[in-house]
Design a protein around this motif. Structure first.
Motif, PDB file in Angstrom:
ATOM      1  N   MET A   1       0.852  -1.305   0.067  1.00  0.00           N
ATOM      2  CA  MET A   1       0.081  -0.124   0.035  1.00  0.00           C
ATOM      3  C   MET A   1       1.021   1.322   0.035  1.00  0.00           C
ATOM      4  SD  MET A   1      -3.425  -0.871  -0.108  1.00  0.00           S
ATOM      5  CE  MET A   1      -4.093   0.640   0.423  1.00  0.00           C
ATOM      6  N   LYS A   2       0.347   2.292  -0.674  1.00  0.00           N
ATOM      7  CA  LYS A   2       0.873   3.525  -0.859  1.00  0.00           C
ATOM      8  C   LYS A   2       0.274   4.560  -0.228  1.00  0.00           C
ATOM      9  CE  LYS A   2       4.204   2.542  -4.904  1.00  0.00           C
ATOM     10  NZ  LYS A   2       3.760   1.134  -5.041  1.00  0.00           N
ATOM     11  N   PRO A   3       0.365   5.200   0.877  1.00  0.00           N
ATOM     12  CA  PRO A   3      -0.317   5.945   1.576  1.00  0.00           C
ATOM     13  C   PRO A   3      -0.212   7.401   0.778  1.00  0.00           C
ATOM     14  CG  PRO A   3       1.787   5.975   2.689  1.00  0.00           C
ATOM     15  CD  PRO A   3       1.764   4.801   1.743  1.00  0.00           C
ATOM     16  N   TYR A   4      -1.384   8.142   0.778  1.00  0.00           N
ATOM     17  CA  TYR A   4      -1.618   9.444   0.236  1.00  0.00           C
ATOM     18  C   TYR A   4      -2.677  10.256   1.044  1.00  0.00           C
ATOM     19  CZ  TYR A   4      -5.776   7.352  -1.740  1.00  0.00           C
ATOM     20  OH  TYR A   4      -7.002   6.671  -1.930  1.00  0.00           O
ATOM     21  N   ALA A   5      -2.424  11.567   0.937  1.00  0.00           N
ATOM     22  CA  ALA A   5      -3.316  12.586   1.661  1.00  0.00           C
ATOM     23  C   ALA A   5      -4.353  12.649   0.740  1.00  0.00           C
ATOM     24  CB  ALA A   5      -2.715  13.750   2.042  1.00  0.00           C
ATOM     25  N   TYR A   6      -5.668  13.095   1.328  1.00  0.00           N
ATOM     26  CA  TYR A   6      -6.878  13.398   0.616  1.00  0.00           C
ATOM     27  C   TYR A   6      -7.517  14.814   0.943  1.00  0.00           C
ATOM     28  CZ  TYR A   6     -11.744  12.982  -1.135  1.00  0.00           C
ATOM     29  OH  TYR A   6     -12.761  13.040  -1.642  1.00  0.00           O
ATOM     30  N   VAL A   7      -7.890  15.422  -0.011  1.00  0.00           N
ATOM     31  CA  VAL A   7      -8.368  16.872   0.088  1.00  0.00           C
ATOM     32  C   VAL A   7      -9.663  16.993  -0.805  1.00  0.00           C
ATOM     33  CG1 VAL A   7      -8.271  19.361   0.083  1.00  0.00           C
ATOM     34  CG2 VAL A   7      -6.003  17.777   0.752  1.00  0.00           C
ATOM     35  N   MET A  38      -2.483   4.353 -10.636  1.00  0.00           N
ATOM     36  CA  MET A  38      -2.119   4.165  -9.252  1.00  0.00           C
ATOM     37  C   MET A  38      -2.200   2.878  -9.084  1.00  0.00           C
ATOM     38  SD  MET A  38      -4.131   7.681  -7.370  1.00  0.00           S
ATOM     39  CE  MET A  38      -3.655   7.024  -5.766  1.00  0.00           C
ATOM     40  N   LYS A  39      -2.674   2.165  -9.342  1.00  0.00           N
ATOM     41  CA  LYS A  39      -3.017   0.517  -9.149  1.00  0.00           C
ATOM     42  C   LYS A  39      -1.601   0.058  -9.816  1.00  0.00           C
ATOM     43  CE  LYS A  39      -7.837   0.009  -8.803  1.00  0.00           C
ATOM     44  NZ  LYS A  39      -9.125  -0.517  -9.382  1.00  0.00           N
ATOM     45  N   HIS A  40      -1.210   0.639 -11.009  1.00  0.00           N
ATOM     46  CA  HIS A  40      -0.098  -0.124 -11.511  1.00  0.00           C
ATOM     47  C   HIS A  40       1.052   0.644 -11.222  1.00  0.00           C
ATOM     48  CE1 HIS A  40      -2.557  -2.209 -14.662  1.00  0.00           C
ATOM     49  NE2 HIS A  40      -3.130  -1.281 -14.920  1.00  0.00           N
ATOM     50  N   GLY A  41       1.051   1.605 -10.350  1.00  0.00           N
ATOM     51  CA  GLY A  41       2.355   2.087 -10.055  1.00  0.00           C
ATOM     52  C   GLY A  41       2.855   3.201 -10.616  1.00  0.00           C
ATOM     53  N   VAL A  42       2.315   3.771 -11.797  1.00  0.00           N
ATOM     54  CA  VAL A  42       2.791   4.657 -12.691  1.00  0.00           C
ATOM     55  C   VAL A  42       2.382   6.098 -12.030  1.00  0.00           C
ATOM     56  CG1 VAL A  42       2.122   5.440 -15.057  1.00  0.00           C
ATOM     57  CG2 VAL A  42       2.067   3.161 -14.680  1.00  0.00           C
ATOM     58  N   GLU A  43       1.352   6.227 -11.495  1.00  0.00           N
ATOM     59  CA  GLU A  43       1.177   7.494 -10.837  1.00  0.00           C
ATOM     60  C   GLU A  43       1.209   7.042  -9.203  1.00  0.00           C
ATOM     61  OE1 GLU A  43       0.788  10.571 -11.686  1.00  0.00           O
ATOM     62  OE2 GLU A  43      -0.004  10.654 -13.874  1.00  0.00           O
ATOM     63  N   THR A  44       1.958   7.949  -8.613  1.00  0.00           N
ATOM     64  CA  THR A  44       2.155   7.767  -7.048  1.00  0.00           C
ATOM     65  C   THR A  44       1.943   9.108  -6.558  1.00  0.00           C
ATOM     66  OG1 THR A  44       4.485   8.000  -7.274  1.00  0.00           O
ATOM     67  CG2 THR A  44       3.541   5.688  -7.323  1.00  0.00           C
ATOM     68  N   PRO A  45       0.761   9.648  -6.497  1.00  0.00           N
ATOM     69  CA  PRO A  45       0.573  11.160  -5.893  1.00  0.00           C
ATOM     70  C   PRO A  45       0.752  10.893  -4.343  1.00  0.00           C
ATOM     71  CG  PRO A  45      -1.308  10.110  -6.817  1.00  0.00           C
ATOM     72  CD  PRO A  45      -0.423   9.255  -7.247  1.00  0.00           C
ATOM     73  N   GLY A  46       1.336  12.112  -3.907  1.00  0.00           N
ATOM     74  CA  GLY A  46       1.228  12.145  -2.202  1.00  0.00           C
ATOM     75  C   GLY A  46      -0.066  12.939  -1.942  1.00  0.00           C
ATOM     76  N   THR A  47      -0.860  13.409  -2.667  1.00  0.00           N
ATOM     77  CA  THR A  47      -2.240  14.058  -2.382  1.00  0.00           C
ATOM     78  C   THR A  47      -3.000  13.990  -3.482  1.00  0.00           C
ATOM     79  OG1 THR A  47      -1.027  15.611  -0.713  1.00  0.00           O
ATOM     80  CG2 THR A  47      -3.336  16.045  -1.658  1.00  0.00           C
TER      81      THR A  47
END
Length: 331
Positions: A1-7, A38-47
């Motif tokens: 799992m890759k954590p990210y913030a949500y606004v 994001m599921k593929h790991g191509v995008e890994t946004p912090g927020t």
């Protein structure tokens, strides 16, 4: 799992401020492309800045007959809108040719413009891709590239843009309205997406923190007819191998008063066929004139080992669409 913030943004200003304050943030609306990446790991946004509930979900007729389409208008709703079906059939047809009904019910206008290439080398983090990771090379160039670009590609990238909607918007001379830290601005759809050049990682001219707020369609009607045609491997849920969006109007004497032609599936962005348009303008759109105009444009194609079939495919699509529109537009 890759954590990210949500606004969850409540206003456009709040959304752009939250994005600007968080390097690597991404806007989220329908999420039909971003979440997959994001599921593929191509995008890994912090927020993730959720803009799906902003008041950008309406279609508004402007003084003079233009149409402003909010960025969060769903693709299904836009395709079915009475004014779109009546004045801009090319757009309705393009939207209905894209994805599946379920995805069209979720996907948004802004997100459709910003969707990223479906090149398998881009979507697989184990493969080299200059778009995903600059400097690693283009695996598709010497690999599997049957679906890739024949126009405007560079040694660094041969990916194509996947949107059907964007091809129709290019033919309609639509503009994209943006709001960002530097204020508001408008960009023609034909200049919104970039060719790969030396920086294929930059898909568009959008600036950091900017949010698409609307797309504006110029006034329709005035004798113009339009159509979208798409060739694909199967009848549904497939991206274009080649597609054509065309708008045509004739004068009373049967000569071409206005023509716009755009190709999809052939380049890194919707390809506006300016050479073909110039060749047709002011002429009678006979079969020979249409064939000459299309050939003038596609003469610049540079196919690769396995995708040369795209050139005659696009040629035949364009000739068929333009000839059909010419017959429909004749007085």
């Amino acid at each position: 799992m890759k954590p990210y913030a949500y606004v969850r943004a409540r206003t456009v200003e709040e959304a752009t401020a939250a994005h600007a304050a968080r390097p690597g943030a991404r806007y989220l609306a329908g999420g039909t492309n971003l979440v997959d990446l994001m599921k593929h790991g191509v995008e890994t946004p912090g927020t993730l800045v959720d803009v799906g509930r902003l008041p950008l979900d309406t279609v508004e007729e402007l003084p003079g007959g233009a149409l402003r389409v909010g960025a969060t208008v769903r693709n299904s709703d836009l395709a079915a809108h009475p004014l779109v079906r009546d004045r801009y059939p090319v757009l309705s047809q393009a939207l209905l040719a894209g994805a599946s009904g379920q995805l069209r019910n979720i996907a948004t206008t802004g997100g459709n413009l910003l969707q990223r290439t479906r090149c398998p080398y881009f979507q697989d983090t184990a493969k080299p891709c200059n778009k995903r990771e600059p400097g690693t090379g283009c695996g598709a160039r010497d690999g599997v590239h049957r679906d890739h670009a024949v126009l405007g590609h560079s040694p660094h990238c041969i990916a194509t843009h996947p949107s059907d909607m964007a091809v129709a918007l290019a033919a309609l001379d639509a503009t994209v309205e943006l709001h960002g830290p530097g204020g508001e601005r408008s960009v023609p759809v034909t200049g919104f997406h970039r060719l790969p050049g030396d920086h294929p990682e930059d898909d568009t001219v959008i600036r950091p923190g900017e949010l698409i707020t609307a797309v504006v369609l110029p006034p329709g009607g005035d004798g113009r007819v339009s159509a979208y045609r798409k060739a694909r491997d199967r009848a549904s849920y497939a991206f274009a191998l080649a597609s054509v969006a065309a708008v045509l109007a004739l004068d009373a004497d049967g000569t071409v008063r206005d023509v716009r032609l755009a190709f999809g599936g052939l380049a890194h962005r919707p390809w506006r066929a300016r050479l073909a348009e110039a060749a047709l303008l002011g002429t009678a759109p006979t079969e020979q004139a249409v064939a000459h105009a299309v050939e003038t444009e596609l003469g610049a194609a540079r196919p690769l080992r396995d995708n040369a079939y795209k050139v005659p495919l696009a040629r035949n699509l364009a000739r068929d669409v333009l000839s059909g529109l010419a017959a429909a537009a004749r007085p």
